[in-house]
Structures are given as structure tokens and as C-alpha cells.
Design a protein around this motif. Structure first.
Motif, PDB file in Angstrom:
ATOM      1  N   GLU A 100       0.806  -1.218   0.000  1.00 26.04           N
ATOM      2  CA  GLU A 100       0.000   0.000   0.000  1.00 26.04           C
ATOM      3  C   GLU A 100       0.840   1.270   0.000  1.00 26.04           C
ATOM      4  OE1 GLU A 100       1.097  -0.720   4.217  1.00 26.04           O
ATOM      5  OE2 GLU A 100       0.461  -1.963   2.532  1.00 26.04           O
ATOM      6  N   ASP A 101       2.164   1.151   0.076  1.00 28.37           N
ATOM      7  CA  ASP A 101       3.016   2.330   0.238  1.00 28.37           C
ATOM      8  C   ASP A 101       3.330   3.040  -1.074  1.00 28.37           C
ATOM      9  OD1 ASP A 101       3.356   2.095   3.087  1.00 28.37           O
ATOM     10  OD2 ASP A 101       4.574   0.337   2.669  1.00 28.37           O
ATOM     11  N   THR A 145      10.322   8.442   6.497  1.00 23.68           N
ATOM     12  CA  THR A 145       9.550   7.310   7.007  1.00 23.68           C
ATOM     13  C   THR A 145       9.273   6.291   5.912  1.00 23.68           C
ATOM     14  OG1 THR A 145       8.504   8.727   8.665  1.00 23.68           O
ATOM     15  CG2 THR A 145       7.427   6.629   8.171  1.00 23.68           C
ATOM     16  N   LEU A 146       8.839   6.781   4.748  1.00 20.59           N
ATOM     17  CA  LEU A 146       8.559   5.892   3.624  1.00 20.59           C
ATOM     18  C   LEU A 146       9.830   5.232   3.123  1.00 20.59           C
ATOM     19  CD1 LEU A 146       6.754   4.718   1.414  1.00 20.59           C
ATOM     20  CD2 LEU A 146       7.076   6.835   0.112  1.00 20.59           C
ATOM     21  N   SER A 147      10.908   6.014   2.980  1.00 19.15           N
ATOM     22  CA  SER A 147      12.166   5.476   2.480  1.00 19.15           C
ATOM     23  C   SER A 147      12.691   4.364   3.389  1.00 19.15           C
ATOM     24  CB  SER A 147      13.203   6.597   2.361  1.00 19.15           C
ATOM     25  OG  SER A 147      14.434   6.091   1.910  1.00 19.15           O
ATOM     26  N   ASN A 148      12.667   4.603   4.696  1.00 22.74           N
ATOM     27  CA  ASN A 148      13.162   3.600   5.638  1.00 22.74           C
ATOM     28  C   ASN A 148      12.316   2.333   5.603  1.00 22.74           C
ATOM     29  OD1 ASN A 148      15.224   5.307   6.456  1.00 22.74           O
ATOM     30  ND2 ASN A 148      14.051   6.158   8.166  1.00 22.74           N
ATOM     31  N   LYS A 149      10.999   2.508   5.465  1.00 20.26           N
ATOM     32  CA  LYS A 149      10.111   1.346   5.420  1.00 20.26           C
ATOM     33  C   LYS A 149      10.370   0.509   4.174  1.00 20.26           C
ATOM     34  CE  LYS A 149       5.206   0.108   5.770  1.00 20.26           C
ATOM     35  NZ  LYS A 149       3.825   0.641   5.868  1.00 20.26           N
ATOM     36  N   LEU A 150      10.545   1.182   3.026  1.00 20.48           N
ATOM     37  CA  LEU A 150      10.813   0.453   1.782  1.00 20.48           C
ATOM     38  C   LEU A 150      12.178  -0.225   1.820  1.00 20.48           C
ATOM     39  CD1 LEU A 150       9.401   2.977  -0.851  1.00 20.48           C
ATOM     40  CD2 LEU A 150       8.380   0.815  -0.127  1.00 20.48           C
ATOM     41  N   LYS A 151      13.164   0.462   2.380  1.00 22.82           N
ATOM     42  CA  LYS A 151      14.495  -0.143   2.460  1.00 22.82           C
ATOM     43  C   LYS A 151      14.496  -1.356   3.380  1.00 22.82           C
ATOM     44  CE  LYS A 151      17.225   3.973   1.347  1.00 22.82           C
ATOM     45  NZ  LYS A 151      18.234   4.957   1.812  1.00 22.82           N
TER      46      LYS A 151
END
Length: 526
Positions: free
Chosen positions: A423-424, A462-468
Motif C-alpha cells: 500500500e506504500d 519514514t517511507l524510504s526507511n520502510k521500503l528499504k
């Protein structure tokens, strides 16, 4: 397989058409310009960017036995003996074509223009599973690649009221779900679910819970025909055809019977109207020139294919709030200017930086919302995945097979990245993965449809860290590999950055106006 259907259809009186009457129409989405793209004498049923030509041309499928490619000036007919209601490009050279009038799926090879039957029994309608000549379809309409199972296609089987699956390797035809549909026509992936346009007046959403549980829920409209704007529970359509993404959780629907374009706002759970202006004209028009059928969004320019007439290109999108007597304000930043002074009316002036700013004013004992839109150069940032490889550039340019093997492998990675996004983010439906090779250094980008303001220099932390974190947990992404047929060995692993990552999360900058080059040094469109 367990199939569930949850209906939101209510027993509504026929006078519901009077609810939310459109005497004073306030657009939810406004296109600031419209131009004639192509004169068409046939019903345009589907459009896609032509990946084979790489020159901005558009593929057009029509009801009058045509598959054509056009740049607006020159039109070439590729197929003249099939009624093409839908198609999808499996890769650069091969298309899956829905031949609706003869009830089967064809494959077209663009290199030699050879067609062959992939699924169904051409010339015979029915409902059956099985291979070519055994499986049966009845007036199939739309087709998309199955991002959950990249080796399959999904097909809307209109008169069987079913969603069917086709194995690209064997042509085996099976049923995904056959409940909750009423003449399904077109569909679009949305955050891991499938939005399906049902020609009998509503939009449904197919969702998967694991591999065994599938549901199909009506989310907007109902089996009762009408023309009503408002919440999903009261909105009405009349014989809708197509759905296309125009923003984050924002989808345009061609409401054919009402001769309108409507906005499906998943964030606010509302259906609004789409309006436009002609160039050099301040008048707002909320009725397309003809009954709208096909829709295509190419870098925020939306092409509207008619029942019969002219294909128009709408551009300059502005999303608008609910009805408000205060008009939105657009202001431009000069070069090197960080803020701009904007007159808000009634003697009030305020400085704004670049971006979209929400303002409120009192109106009839409530707060009325309007937007102050501050724009700079026409640069947009797109969330993208990036990997780098050590490859001799001459191997990529060796011949068509070499480039094709590379493109096939990066398209496969796109499908896997979509599964990782969940969902991101949503892998781009308007911009294909692409690569650049200089001095034997290959860089591959997988763009998404997550867009950011010019002021953003990097993805949200926040999004970048979650995807990584997700990338690091995937064995495929930890050792990102591509395939080039003449390389030894053919499988090539990506270089790892200083953090030991094979895939990076970045913002890729481009110009909204595709005719202008983007300059990295000045961060401007030249």
C-alpha cells in the motif's frame, strides 16, 4: 478457492436522481487546457502508450476492426480484421489483444506482425475452462497483466460476469471469481486490489486475502442507473466504460451514458465531476465533446477517446475542494524566489512558499476551504527504485535480442517491486522502467506513481526507511540481478552501495513538459 461477495447496493427510490443535484456544478478536478489530438471515425475502446515505438505514439483499439498506432499526425493500422475492445503490452514486442466479437484472446508479435490465438475458442462463445480451443469466453472486454502472478493475464468476461485468468505459457483459461459483477468491462490495479468498471452502472473492487479468499465489493454506484455526485453510497453512473489513475487514490471514470467524466476519490470516498477549459478560454465545461469511452493518462495529460468523434488531450490538472464560494488562487514563483505575496481578498495579503496551501474562510456558519497553489518550474519528483551494474554498454546495444532480454528482466523486477510496495507505493502505469548506460556503467530505474513537490530533494524518511527495510528482507532484492543474453554469465548482480544495498530508493526528476530537457545542475527545465 473461497469466493465472497459483499454488496453495498441499497434499495433506493427512483427519485434518488434528484439528490445532490448538479444545478451549481463545482468541479473536483479541473483541466486548465484541452487540445484536439486526433479525429476518429470509430468508437475508441482502449488506449496505451506504444512501448514498441518509443516516440510518444499511442496505441488505439476500436470497435471497427482496428488496432492502430498514432502520434496525432500520422496513424498506422496494425490490425484491420479484429474488433479490439482491450489489449495490454506483455513486453515491448508482444501484445495480448481481446477480440471481443469472436470471444478469444490473441497475441500479436510487432516484429513480424504475426497473430495467433492465446486463449479461448475463436468464433464460439460460452463458459468453460481449459486450453486453446477448449476454454470459452463470452464477449471478453478488458485485459491486464496479473501483478500477483506475472505469468498470467486477467480478463473481464463481460457476458459471463466473471474475472478470468490466462496462463501466458500454456493458454490455459480459468476463473478467478464469478460473483458480484454486472457486465465487467475495464479494470485497473489500485494498491494491490483491482478496480473493475461494471457497465451496468457501478465500480467494484476485487481484493485478495492470501491465495484462497477473494472478494468483490461494490464501492461506488449501484445497479440503479443515474447521474448523482457525492458519497460512494449515493453516487450514480450510467453505463461507465473506463477507469484511469489521475492522482494518488484518485481515478477518472468515463461515465458514457451521462456524457461526463467523473472523479473517484478513494481518500474522501466521494464521486465528483471532471471539468476542463479550452486553450485561451476561461469558461469551464463539464461535458466532454462526445460520449467518453477510453481514457489514458500520460504524464498527467489525459487522452479521452470518444464513442465516435475527436480524441482530446486534457492537461494542467488541479484538484479542487468541495463547493466553496472562494475561488482557488494560483501564483508563480520567480527564479530564485522562495516565497510569493498573494492577495487573498478583503485587504488581506500573505506570503506563501512553493506548494499547495489550504485556506479556510467562514461561510454560512461553517468553514469553507480553498487552495492557494504556488508553482515554480515545471519539475516533478517521482519516487523510484534504482540499481547500478558494471556492464559493457556495447553488449546492450549489440542487437534487439540483447536489449529485449534486458527489458524483459527489468519488467519482471517491476512486478516484484510492486509486491514489495504493497500500500506504500504504486509502480508507474504511465512510465516504464528505463536504463542509462555510459562508460560501461548501467543504471536502471523503476519509477512509481508517487509524485512530490519540487521542494522535495529526497523521499520522505519514514517511507524510504520502510521500503528499504522491505528490500533488505527480500532475497531477490538483496541480490538484484538482471539478464543480458550476451554477457558472461548472463545473470548480472547489482553493485552494492556503502550501506550494502543493491536497490536504492530515490526521487527521479523530470519535466512535466516532455519536450523540455531537465538540467540536473540548475534543477530546472530548459
Amino acid at each position: 478457492m473461497v469466493m465472497q461477495c459483499s454488496w453495498l447496493v441499497a434499495i433506493v427510490a427512483l427519485f434518488i436522481g434528484c439528490v445532490a443535484a448538479n444545478d451549481e456544478i463545482q468541479p473536483s478536478l479541473l483541466f486548465r487546457s484541452s487540445t484536439l489530438f486526433l479525429n476518429s471515425t470509430h468508437q475508441v475502446l482502449h488506449m496505451e502508450v506504444d512501448r514498441y515505438k518509443h516516440d510518444g505514439s499511442i496505441l488505439i483499439g476500436s470497435s471497427q476492426n482496428h488496432l492502430q498506432t498514432t502520434n496525432g499526425q500520422t496513424t498506422t493500422t496494425l490490425i484491420s480484421d479484429l474488433s479490439v475492445s482491450g489489449f495490454t503490452q506483455i513486453n515491448r514486442t508482444h501484445l495480448a489483444i481481446v477480440a471481443q466479437m469472436i470471444h478469444c484472446i490473441k497475441i500479436l508479435n510487432r516484429d513480424n506482425m504475426f497473430t495467433q490465438t492465446l486463449a479461448g475458442t475463436c468464433g464460439t462463445n460460452g463458459y468453460a475452462e481449459g486450453g486453446v480451443g477448449v476454454g470459452r469466453l463470452y464477449n471478453p472486454w478488458g485485459v491486464v497483466l496479473d501483478i500477483r502472478n506475472p505469468g498470467n493475464l486477467l480478463v473481464t468476461d463481460k457476458h459471463n460476469n466473471a474475472l478470468r485468468s490466462v496462463d501466458l505459457r500454456t493458454g490455459e483459461l480459468s476463473t478467478v471469481i464469478n460473483m458480484g459483477f454486472n457486465e465487467p468491462v475495464k479494470m485497473l490495479w489500485a494498491n494491490g486490489t483491482l478496480l473493475v468498471v461494471n457497465h451496468q452502472h457501478y465500480i467494484s473492487q476485487v481484493s485478495w486475502l492470501g491465495d484462497e479468499h477473494i472478494s468483490n465489493n461494490v464501492i461506488a454506484g449501484s445497479i440503479i442507473e443515474g447521474d448523482v455526485l457525492g458519497g460512494f453510497d449515493v453516487a450514480k453512473f450510467s453505463f461507465p466504460f473506463e477507469i484511469e489513475r489521475v492522482g494518488y487514490n484518485m481515478y477518472m471514470v468515463s461515465d458514457y451514458g451521462n456524457k461526463k467524466l467523473k472523479l473517484l476519490d478513494m481518500n474522501r470516498q466521494k464521486v465528483g465531476i471532471v471539468c476542463y477549459r479550452h486553450i485561451d478560454d476561461t469558461a469551464t465545461n463539464c461535458n466532454p465533446p462526445d460520449e467518453p469511452v477510453a481514457l489514458l493518462n500520460v504524464n498527467n495529460t489525459v487522452y479521452v477517446g470518444p464513442d465516435e468523434g475527436q480524441i482530446y488531450a486534457f492537461s494542467g490538472t488541479t484538484f479542487l475542494p468541495d463547493v466553496c464560494p472562494h475561488k482557488n488562487i494560483t501564483a508563480l514563483l520567480a527564479l530564485n524566489q522562495s516565497t510569493v505575496s498573494v492577495y487573498l481578498g478583503e485587504g488581506q495579503t500573505e506570503s506563501f512558499p512553493e506548494g499547495i496551501h489550504i485556506k479556510t474562510v467562514p461561510f454560512n456558519s461553517r468553514s469553507c476551504t480553498y487552495y492557494v497553489i504556488v508553482e515554480r518550474a515545471r519539475v516533478k519528483r517521482r519516487l523510484s527504485f534504482k540499481s547500478e551494474f558494471d556492464v559493457r554498454c556495447e553488449l546492450i546495444d549489440y542487437d534487439n535480442d540483447s536489449r529485449r532480454s534486458l527489458r524483459t528482466s527489468i519488467i519482471r523486477r517491476k512486478d516484484q517491486l510492486q509486491g514489495l510496495c504493497e500500500e506504500d507505493c504504486m509502480m508507474s502505469s504511465t512510465m516504464d522502467p528505463f536504463f542509462e548506460c555510459t562508460k560501461d556503467h548501467l543504471t536502471v530505474y523503476w519509477p512509481t506513481d508517487n509524485l512530490y513537490n519540487t521542494t522535495s530533494q529526497s523521499p520522505p524518511a519514514t517511507l524510504s526507511n520502510k521500503l528499504k527495510r522491505k528490500l533488505s528482507q527480500s532475497n531477490v532484492m538483496k541480490n538484484m540481478e538482471i539478464f543480458i543474453i550476451f554477457h558472461s554469465p548472463p545473470a548480472i548482480a547489482a553493485n552494492k552501495n556503502s550501506r550494502g544495498e543493491s536497490v536504492d530508493v530515490v526521487l527521479y526528476s523530470t519535466c512535466v513538459d516532455q519536450t523540455k530537457p531537465y538540467n540536473v545542475g540548475s534543477d530546472q527545465c530548459l
